[in-house]
Scaffold this motif. Structure first.
Motif, short mmCIF file in Angstrom:
data_model
loop_
_atom_site.label_atom_id
_atom_site.label_comp_id
_atom_site.label_asym_id
_atom_site.label_seq_id
_atom_site.Cartn_x
_atom_site.Cartn_y
_atom_site.Cartn_z
N LYS A 159 42.94 46.63 44.20
CA LYS A 159 42.70 45.58 43.22
C LYS A 159 44.05 44.93 42.95
O LYS A 159 44.96 45.57 42.44
CB LYS A 159 42.12 46.18 41.94
N ASN A 172 37.49 38.78 41.54
CA ASN A 172 36.74 39.82 40.84
C ASN A 172 36.06 39.21 39.62
O ASN A 172 36.44 39.46 38.49
CB ASN A 172 37.68 40.96 40.45
N SER A 198 31.91 37.77 43.01
CA SER A 198 31.97 39.08 43.66
C SER A 198 30.61 39.55 44.19
O SER A 198 30.56 40.22 45.21
CB SER A 198 32.59 40.13 42.75
#
Length: 135
Positions: free
Chosen positions: A89, A115, A120
């Motif tokens: 991430k 994200n 997503s």
């Protein structure tokens, strides 16, 4: 539309299958998603998936991915269609992953996506379709 209903809707729409040139890798994506392909030079391809002009997913297929961090920092591993996705991430709003395919061309797939709820879900559907074929 609730996310679970949205995913069911997308899974029931017709898919387009794209065989990535010079590879045994294919990807499927919903027909309402636009695919932009760039081949700046012959040893890699860039694929950009868009929904109504919004970037969903960028995919690099080639031998030398430009990773944001060192390879060993991609610690989260997911197995999808027998492919090992090593993920990280990056900041709070971007997911970045790579797949090592082996010793033949292309050796790597590197992808990233935002994200966020609206992006997503679509990115995950496309990512989960990546697979090696016998072609």
């Amino acid at each position: 539309m609730r996310p679970s209903l949205f995913i069911i809707f997308l899974m029931n729409t017709a898919n387009v299958t794209y065989q990535i040139p010079h590879s045994k890798l294919e990807v499927k994506y919903p027909e309402n998603i636009a695919l932009e392909i760039k081949n700046p030079i012959e040893d890699f391809s860039l694929l950009f998936f868009k929904n109504e002009g919004t970037d969903i997913l960028s995919l690099y297929v080639g031998n030398h991915p430009l990773l944001s961090y060192k390879e060993d920092e991609y610690k989260k591993v997911r197995i999808i269609n027998k492919l090992s996705h090593r993920c990280l991430k990056v900041r709070d709003f971007i997911n970045e992953c790579f797949i090592e395919l082996g010793t033949e061309f292309p050796r790597f797939v590197h992808y990233s996506y935002k994200n966020s709820k609206d992006v997503s879900y679509l990115a995950e559907i496309i990512i989960s379709s990546l697979k090696l074929t016998d072609k």
